[in-house]
Structures are given as structure tokens and as C-alpha cells.
Design a protein around this motif. Structure first.
Motif, PDB file in Angstrom:
ATOM      1  N   ASN A 254      99.600 -14.028  65.561  1.00 19.49           N
ATOM      2  CA  ASN A 254      98.345 -13.727  64.664  1.00 19.49           C
ATOM      3  C   ASN A 254      98.476 -12.093  64.852  1.00 19.49           C
ATOM      4  N   GLU A 255      97.352 -11.521  64.539  1.00 23.15           N
ATOM      5  CA  GLU A 255      97.664 -10.022  64.260  1.00 23.15           C
ATOM      6  C   GLU A 255      97.837  -9.319  65.830  1.00 23.15           C
TER       7      GLU A 255
ATOM      8  N   THR B 203     102.059 -19.779  66.693  1.00 22.57           N
ATOM      9  CA  THR B 203     101.395 -19.129  65.667  1.00 22.57           C
ATOM     10  C   THR B 203     101.365 -17.495  66.095  1.00 22.57           C
TER      11      THR B 203
END
Length: 199
Positions: free
Chosen positions: A68-69, A66
């Protein structure tokens, strides 16, 4: 009240239970994305872009990646032994890619010996190592090799494994011998010295 120290059996049981729960100290820590580095995921393939290069890695189906930012996280799919192994390994691969595209990797070598020297000519590293002829080491794609001084060699690149392998291959041409220390060594490498035969 007397406090008893944990027994070895208790420690072993805790360690075993931790493994059974599928814990991974490496895997559960997200990989931070420094300024100038971005990542994207398509299926099981993650692509990391940075100022030095763009690299990609395809993970096994045992993990989920994943983006993320400001970081990338990896999670196992299930609690099997293979999933735990792929969890930590995938996280390590991604962390190495992030480092590679942002700052890169470097291995430095030192040459010791009278007349021993190195010189880069195009894509060839010429090594004079006391043989009857010079060694022409072909520099592979994906790394850069420089010799700022005749006795210093630097191998740089975005792939940690490739940088390490190329440095090891160069060192292999004349490993440091234990009596006078002549040969090619890693910078800072300790060579156990042996005493020569006394006359």
C-alpha cells in the motif's frame, strides 16, 4: 447481580475458536514503511529498498502480499494450519527487512579477562583469548565488525539472523565462565556466578 469470572473451560474454548478462525496477532498488523523505504511485489517476491540496502523475500503460496502507500499487508489464503503459520512468519520476515534496510541491526559484545582483547585487521577479527595462539575470525560478507576498544566488539548488518549468528559464533570462541566471568559475553548479559572452592 453477581458477576461470575470466566471459567478455564470458557477461556480454552475461546482460544481454540480463535485458532480455528485463523487469527494471527502478528500477521494481521500491517508493516509500516518509514520515510526513505519503498517496497514492490512481483508474484510472491517482495523487494524492499532503503538507505542501507535492498533486500528481497519470496513468500509461500499460502499468503498474499499487498504493498500500500505507506505499509505492507499480508493475508492468508485459506484457513489451513500452514496458511496461518506462513501468515505470521511472512509478516515477521518483511518487518525485519524493513528495519534492516532503514536502520539495520546491531549486536554488541564485551570481553572480560586479563590480556583478552580484540582487533580488526581488514576482513579478519583477531581475538586474544588466553590460548597459545590468537584466533583469526574471518568476517563474512553482509556484516561489519568493529572494535572501538580492545574489549568491545560490535557486529552490524541489515540481516538480523546473520548479525545474530556472527555474534554467536564470536562468543563461542570463549564463552563466559561462571567463576570469574572471563570470556566473551553479550553487552548487558547476566552471567550466573559460582563460588570457587575454598582452601
Amino acid at each position: 447481580m453477581q458477576v461470575h469470572e470466566p471459567t478455564m473451560l470458557a477461556v480454552k474454548c475461546f482460544a481454540r475458536s480463535s485458532k480455528e478462525l485463523g487469527m494471527s496477532r502478528i500477521g494481521k498488523k500491517p508493516v509500516g514503511l518509514p520515510s526513505g523505504v519503498s517496497a514492490s511485489v512481483s508474484g510472491q517476491t517482495i523487494e524492499v529498498k532503503g538507505p542501507k540496502a535492498t533486500r528481497s523475500f519470496t513468500a509461500a503460496d499460502d499468503v498474499t502480499i499487498t504493498v500500500n502507500e505507506d505499509n505492507v499487508s499480508v493475508e492468508p489464503r485459506g484457513k489451513s494450519k500452514r496458511a496461518r503459520q506462513q501468515w505470521g512468519m511472512s509478516r515477521t520476515m518483511i518487518a525485519n527487512m524493513v528495519t534492516g534496510v532503514s536502520t539495520g541491526f546491531k549486536k554488541e559484545l564485551e570481553i572480560n579477562g586479563v590480556g583478552y582483547r580484540a582487533q580488526v585487521q581488514g576482513s579478519i577479527l583477531k581475538l586474544s583469548l588466553g590460548y597459545s595462539h590468537d584466533v583469526n575470525f574471518e568476517i563474512p560478507e553482509g556484516v561489519s565488525v568493529t572494535a572501538a576498544k580492545p574489549t568491545e566488539i560490535a557486529v552490524e548488518g541489515t540481516d538480523e539472523q546473520l548479525v545474530g549468528q556472527v555474534a554467536a559464533n564470536i562468543r563461542e570462541w570463549r564463552k563466559p565462565e561462571p567463576y570469574k566471568g572471563k570470556g566473551i559475553r553479550y553487552k548487558g548479559e547476566f552471567i550466573f556466578r559460582k563460588e570457587g572452592k575454598k582452601k
